[in-house]
Motif scaffolding. Structure first.
Motif, PDB file in Angstrom:
ATOM      1  N   PRO A 178       2.880  -5.840  10.472  1.00 38.09           N
ATOM      2  CA  PRO A 178       2.872  -6.737  11.636  1.00 38.09           C
ATOM      3  C   PRO A 178       4.217  -6.708  12.358  1.00 38.09           C
ATOM      4  CG  PRO A 178       2.026  -7.842   9.677  1.00 38.09           C
ATOM      5  CD  PRO A 178       2.637  -6.564   9.213  1.00 38.09           C
ATOM      6  N   MET A 179       4.175  -6.941  13.669  1.00 39.30           N
ATOM      7  CA  MET A 179       5.413  -7.051  14.443  1.00 39.30           C
ATOM      8  C   MET A 179       6.242  -8.234  13.937  1.00 39.30           C
ATOM      9  SD  MET A 179       4.070  -6.413  18.339  1.00 39.30           S
ATOM     10  CE  MET A 179       3.170  -4.938  18.798  1.00 39.30           C
ATOM     11  N   ASP A 180       7.539  -8.169  14.218  1.00 39.99           N
ATOM     12  CA  ASP A 180       8.463  -9.262  13.876  1.00 39.99           C
ATOM     13  C   ASP A 180       8.471  -9.553  12.380  1.00 39.99           C
ATOM     14  OD1 ASP A 180       9.029  -9.685  16.646  1.00 39.99           O
ATOM     15  OD2 ASP A 180       7.173 -10.811  16.799  1.00 39.99           O
ATOM     16  N   THR A 181       8.501  -8.491  11.595  1.00 40.16           N
ATOM     17  CA  THR A 181       8.534  -8.691  10.147  1.00 40.16           C
ATOM     18  C   THR A 181       9.344  -7.576   9.497  1.00 40.16           C
ATOM     19  OG1 THR A 181       7.149  -9.156   8.221  1.00 40.16           O
ATOM     20  CG2 THR A 181       6.478  -7.336   9.607  1.00 40.16           C
ATOM     21  N   MET A 182       9.545  -7.709   8.196  1.00 39.61           N
ATOM     22  CA  MET A 182      10.260  -6.714   7.411  1.00 39.61           C
ATOM     23  C   MET A 182       9.281  -6.005   6.479  1.00 39.61           C
ATOM     24  SD  MET A 182      13.638  -6.854   8.046  1.00 39.61           S
ATOM     25  CE  MET A 182      14.385  -6.202   6.542  1.00 39.61           C
ATOM     26  N   MET A 183       9.543  -4.730   6.239  1.00 43.73           N
ATOM     27  CA  MET A 183       8.802  -3.994   5.216  1.00 43.73           C
ATOM     28  C   MET A 183       9.770  -3.633   4.102  1.00 43.73           C
ATOM     29  SD  MET A 183       6.527  -0.505   5.387  1.00 43.73           S
ATOM     30  CE  MET A 183       7.912   0.610   5.278  1.00 43.73           C
ATOM     31  N   HIS A 184       9.328  -3.842   2.870  1.00 40.63           N
ATOM     32  CA  HIS A 184      10.164  -3.545   1.713  1.00 40.63           C
ATOM     33  C   HIS A 184       9.442  -2.530   0.837  1.00 40.63           C
ATOM     34  CE1 HIS A 184      12.432  -7.148   2.834  1.00 40.63           C
ATOM     35  NE2 HIS A 184      11.270  -7.787   2.884  1.00 40.63           N
ATOM     36  N   LEU A 185      10.171  -1.538   0.375  1.00 42.01           N
ATOM     37  CA  LEU A 185       9.647  -0.577  -0.582  1.00 42.01           C
ATOM     38  C   LEU A 185      10.320  -0.821  -1.926  1.00 42.01           C
ATOM     39  CD1 LEU A 185       9.569   2.807   1.402  1.00 42.01           C
ATOM     40  CD2 LEU A 185       7.632   1.331   0.830  1.00 42.01           C
ATOM     41  N   GLY A 190      10.527   4.301 -14.673  1.00 39.40           N
ATOM     42  CA  GLY A 190      10.385   4.117 -16.111  1.00 39.40           C
ATOM     43  C   GLY A 190      11.158   5.180 -16.855  1.00 39.40           C
ATOM     44  N   LYS A 191      11.809   4.791 -17.923  1.00 37.82           N
ATOM     45  CA  LYS A 191      12.595   5.731 -18.720  1.00 37.82           C
ATOM     46  C   LYS A 191      12.471   5.377 -20.196  1.00 37.82           C
ATOM     47  CE  LYS A 191      16.751   2.960 -17.922  1.00 37.82           C
ATOM     48  NZ  LYS A 191      18.136   2.957 -17.422  1.00 37.82           N
ATOM     49  N   LYS A 192      12.736   6.358 -21.028  1.00 38.28           N
ATOM     50  CA  LYS A 192      12.671   6.144 -22.465  1.00 38.28           C
ATOM     51  C   LYS A 192      13.963   5.491 -22.955  1.00 38.28           C
ATOM     52  CE  LYS A 192       9.611  10.082 -23.340  1.00 38.28           C
ATOM     53  NZ  LYS A 192       9.456  11.357 -24.088  1.00 38.28           N
ATOM     54  N   GLY A 193      13.850   4.834 -24.097  1.00 34.45           N
ATOM     55  CA  GLY A 193      15.038   4.251 -24.691  1.00 34.45           C
ATOM     56  C   GLY A 193      15.276   2.836 -24.243  1.00 34.45           C
ATOM     57  N   PRO A 194      16.430   2.253 -24.640  1.00 31.95           N
ATOM     58  CA  PRO A 194      16.735   0.860 -24.297  1.00 31.95           C
ATOM     59  C   PRO A 194      16.986   0.692 -22.805  1.00 31.95           C
ATOM     60  CG  PRO A 194      18.624   1.928 -25.309  1.00 31.95           C
ATOM     61  CD  PRO A 194      17.484   2.895 -25.438  1.00 31.95           C
ATOM     62  N   GLY A 195      16.782  -0.515 -22.323  1.00 33.36           N
ATOM     63  CA  GLY A 195      17.057  -0.802 -20.915  1.00 33.36           C
ATOM     64  C   GLY A 195      15.816  -0.976 -20.083  1.00 33.36           C
ATOM     65  N   GLY A 196      14.675  -0.414 -20.562  1.00 32.16           N
ATOM     66  CA  GLY A 196      13.433  -0.591 -19.821  1.00 32.16           C
ATOM     67  C   GLY A 196      13.442   0.076 -18.460  1.00 32.16           C
ATOM     68  N   ASP A 197      12.671  -0.512 -17.524  1.00 30.43           N
ATOM     69  CA  ASP A 197      12.547   0.055 -16.181  1.00 30.43           C
ATOM     70  C   ASP A 197      13.744  -0.322 -15.312  1.00 30.43           C
ATOM     71  OD1 ASP A 197      10.071   1.076 -16.873  1.00 30.43           O
ATOM     72  OD2 ASP A 197       9.015  -0.728 -16.232  1.00 30.43           O
ATOM     73  N   SER A 198      14.060   0.572 -14.366  1.00 31.35           N
ATOM     74  CA  SER A 198      15.063   0.288 -13.343  1.00 31.35           C
ATOM     75  C   SER A 198      14.333   0.083 -12.024  1.00 31.35           C
ATOM     76  CB  SER A 198      16.059   1.441 -13.215  1.00 31.35           C
ATOM     77  OG  SER A 198      16.766   1.648 -14.420  1.00 31.35           O
ATOM     78  N   ARG A 199      14.784  -0.882 -11.227  1.00 30.55           N
ATOM     79  CA  ARG A 199      14.104  -1.205  -9.976  1.00 30.55           C
ATOM     80  C   ARG A 199      15.075  -1.075  -8.804  1.00 30.55           C
ATOM     81  NH1 ARG A 199       9.629  -5.916 -11.267  1.00 30.55           N
ATOM     82  NH2 ARG A 199       9.041  -5.120 -13.329  1.00 30.55           N
ATOM     83  N   TYR A 200      14.545  -0.542  -7.683  1.00 32.61           N
ATOM     84  CA  TYR A 200      15.349  -0.332  -6.478  1.00 32.61           C
ATOM     85  C   TYR A 200      14.537  -0.801  -5.281  1.00 32.61           C
ATOM     86  CZ  TYR A 200      17.558   2.875  -9.799  1.00 32.61           C
ATOM     87  OH  TYR A 200      18.149   3.407 -10.909  1.00 32.61           O
ATOM     88  N   LEU A 201      15.209  -1.351  -4.280  1.00 32.07           N
ATOM     89  CA  LEU A 201      14.538  -1.905  -3.105  1.00 32.07           C
ATOM     90  C   LEU A 201      15.123  -1.313  -1.833  1.00 32.07           C
ATOM     91  CD1 LEU A 201      12.373  -4.095  -2.360  1.00 32.07           C
ATOM     92  CD2 LEU A 201      14.298  -5.639  -1.954  1.00 32.07           C
ATOM     93  N   CYS A 202      14.251  -0.819  -0.948  1.00 30.34           N
ATOM     94  CA  CYS A 202      14.630  -0.359   0.388  1.00 30.34           C
ATOM     95  C   CYS A 202      13.948  -1.272   1.406  1.00 30.34           C
ATOM     96  CB  CYS A 202      14.198   1.088   0.618  1.00 30.34           C
ATOM     97  SG  CYS A 202      14.995   2.308  -0.446  1.00 30.34           S
ATOM     98  N   SER A 203      14.723  -1.828   2.333  1.00 28.68           N
ATOM     99  CA  SER A 203      14.182  -2.747   3.334  1.00 28.68           C
ATOM    100  C   SER A 203      14.273  -2.143   4.718  1.00 28.68           C
ATOM    101  CB  SER A 203      14.932  -4.083   3.288  1.00 28.68           C
ATOM    102  OG  SER A 203      14.761  -4.698   2.033  1.00 28.68           O
ATOM    103  N   PHE A 204      13.336  -2.548   5.581  1.00 31.69           N
ATOM    104  CA  PHE A 204      13.181  -1.903   6.866  1.00 31.69           C
ATOM    105  C   PHE A 204      12.726  -2.929   7.889  1.00 31.69           C
ATOM    106  CE2 PHE A 204      10.410   0.667   9.730  1.00 31.69           C
ATOM    107  CZ  PHE A 204      11.364   1.543  10.207  1.00 31.69           C
ATOM    108  N   ASP A 205      13.531  -3.157   8.942  1.00 30.85           N
ATOM    109  CA  ASP A 205      13.186  -4.066  10.033  1.00 30.85           C
ATOM    110  C   ASP A 205      12.397  -3.288  11.076  1.00 30.85           C
ATOM    111  OD1 ASP A 205      13.072  -5.736  12.268  1.00 30.85           O
ATOM    112  OD2 ASP A 205      14.997  -6.655  11.831  1.00 30.85           O
ATOM    113  N   VAL A 206      11.102  -3.577  11.198  1.00 32.81           N
ATOM    114  CA  VAL A 206      10.225  -2.794  12.066  1.00 32.81           C
ATOM    115  C   VAL A 206      10.679  -2.836  13.525  1.00 32.81           C
ATOM    116  CG1 VAL A 206       7.870  -2.586  12.935  1.00 32.81           C
ATOM    117  CG2 VAL A 206       8.267  -3.068  10.525  1.00 32.81           C
ATOM    118  N   ASN A 207      11.123  -3.994  14.005  1.00 36.53           N
ATOM    119  CA  ASN A 207      11.457  -4.144  15.423  1.00 36.53           C
ATOM    120  C   ASN A 207      12.833  -3.583  15.778  1.00 36.53           C
ATOM    121  OD1 ASN A 207       9.029  -5.354  15.763  1.00 36.53           O
ATOM    122  ND2 ASN A 207       9.810  -7.427  16.013  1.00 36.53           N
ATOM    123  N   ARG A 208      13.727  -3.478  14.806  1.00 30.14           N
ATOM    124  CA  ARG A 208      15.094  -3.066  15.101  1.00 30.14           C
ATOM    125  C   ARG A 208      15.334  -1.584  14.884  1.00 30.14           C
ATOM    126  NH1 ARG A 208      19.454  -6.698  12.216  1.00 30.14           N
ATOM    127  NH2 ARG A 208      20.727  -5.248  13.430  1.00 30.14           N
TER     128      ARG A 208
END
Length: 234
Positions: A178-185, A190-208
């Motif tokens: 939708p217009m006037d909103t943000m999209m986030h990816l 996932g990886k083996k061993g201690p620490g579990g999953d790692s998470r990363y976020l990319c954000s995107f302003d559709v109008n700008r």
């Protein structure tokens, strides 16, 4: 899409066929899923069916027919294969703008679930994810978060990819925002061993922004993300 039920008891199946919608733009089929028998998708029950499209947004100025013919490869010959779902359904242009799940039932006991929502005054965003410099195999989950309701701050997760990665590859997706909103990816690695999953976020302003490039460097590989706002279809 999710493989809800299969007519056979198996850990994984080889799924082929198509699901597509001819819409207002040119009347040609815009494929959501399209795999040949020689190149089937490997899917487990209750798991994500990775969509091969659509190549562009599905425009709904009127009702749209969704056609589907999806089969399970079981033998050396096509006549030995099982029908998962086959037919068509009408998507009403007045359908809910809040996400809902539509089930496609087959006559042999198979079923596919699809999460749908009508995006009013939406923009079309192309997302290209390129994975390179792969050092070791890892599991990647990719989801898109966009606001598809009138309630401020309420976002819906759309899972785009969920599989193991062992070599360089490029994935392309089209997301209606939708217009006037943000999209986030959201990337979950996932990886083996201690620490579990790692998470990363990319954000995107559709109008700008018209185009944004971001890069995520992880131990196992390099993930490049390009998000581009596409011109209106009509």
């Amino acid at each position: 899409m999710v493989l809800a039920k299969t007519p056979i008891n198996s850990g994984s199946i080889q799924l082929y066929g198509y699901m597509a919608a001819p819409d207002y733009v040119d009347g040609r089929l815009n494929y959501v899923f399209n795999h040949s028998r020689d190149n089937p998708a490997i899917v487990q029950q209750a798991s994500l069916i990775e969509m091969t499209g659509p190549k562009r947004g599905i425009v709904m100025l009127s009702d749209v027919l969704m056609e589907f013919d999806m089969r399970i490869k079981t033998g050396a010959k096509e006549e030995d294969d099982l029908q998962l779902i086959d037919g068509l359904t009408c998507l009403d242009k007045r359908m809910s703008s809040r996400p809902f799940t539509l089930r496609f039932n087959g006559t042999s006991g198979g079923a596919v679930d699809m999460c749908l929502a009508l995006i009013l005054e939406g923009m079309e965003v192309a997302v290209v994810v390129a994975i390179s410099e792969v050092q070791s195999a890892f599991h990647l989950s990719l989801s898109s978060f966009v606001s598809v309701t009138e309630k401020k701050g309420e976002c819906q997760e759309i899972q785009l990819f969920h599989d193991a990665v062992s070599d360089l590859c490029t994935k392309r997706f089209v997301v209606a925002v939708p217009m006037d909103t943000m999209m986030h990816l959201k990337f979950k690695v996932g990886k083996k061993g201690p620490g579990g999953d790692s998470r990363y976020l990319c954000s995107f302003d559709v109008n700008r922004h018209e185009c944004v490039d971001q890069q995520i460097k992880i131990e196992a590989a390099c993930i490049s993300v390009k998000m581009t706002v596409l011109p209106p279809l009509i």
